[in-house]
Scaffold this motif. Structure first.
Motif, PDB file in Angstrom:
ATOM      1  N   GLY A  70       0.811  -1.210   0.000  1.00  0.00           N
ATOM      2  CA  GLY A  70       0.000   0.000   0.000  1.00  0.00           C
ATOM      3  C   GLY A  70       0.840   1.254   0.000  1.00  0.00           C
ATOM      4  O   GLY A  70       2.059   1.220  -0.022  1.00  0.00           O
ATOM      5  N   THR A  71       0.157   2.366   0.048  1.00  0.00           N
ATOM      6  CA  THR A  71       0.799   3.671   0.010  1.00  0.00           C
ATOM      7  C   THR A  71       0.929   4.234   1.416  1.00  0.00           C
ATOM      8  O   THR A  71      -0.024   4.179   2.187  1.00  0.00           O
ATOM      9  N   ARG A  92      -3.340   0.292   6.012  1.00  0.00           N
ATOM     10  CA  ARG A  92      -2.734  -0.751   5.190  1.00  0.00           C
ATOM     11  C   ARG A  92      -2.232  -1.954   5.984  1.00  0.00           C
ATOM     12  O   ARG A  92      -1.476  -2.764   5.483  1.00  0.00           O
TER      13      ARG A  92
END
Length: 75
Positions: free
Chosen positions: A4-5, A21
Motif C-alpha cells: 500500500g501507500t 494498510r
C-alpha cells in the motif's frame, strides 16, 4: 515492507498511521495512536495495539506476502 501507500505526512490518518494498510487492524487502531511500549522481548519496543497477539506468530511476515499458488485458481 507493508503493501500500500504510506499515509500523508501533511494529513495523517486518525489513530495508528499503519491502520489503513495493516492486515491486523482492529477498530482501536483507527481511533487511537498506539504508544511505544516495552515488549516481553529483550531490547524490543512496539507501537502496536496488538503486539502481544502478534508476537507469537511463527512467521510474522507471512500476512504481508501474496499467497503463492493463488494465481489462476477458481472457487
Amino acid at each position: 515492507p507493508i503493501p500500500g501507500t504510506p499515509p500523508s505526512l501533511m494529513n495523517p490518518p486518525d489513530g495508528c498511521p499503519f491502520a489503513p494498510r495493516c492486515s491486523f487492524v482492529i477498530d482501536e487502531c483507527r481511533v487511537t495512536e498506539p504508544e511505544l511500549v516495552e515488549t516481553d522481548r529483550r531490547n524490543h519496543s512496539s507501537a502496536c495495539h496488538r503486539w502481544a497477539d502478534l508476537v507469537h506468530l511463527d512467521d510474522p511476515e507471512q500476512p504481508f506476502r501474496p499467497d503463492e499458488g493463488d494465481e489462476g485458481s477458481s472457487a
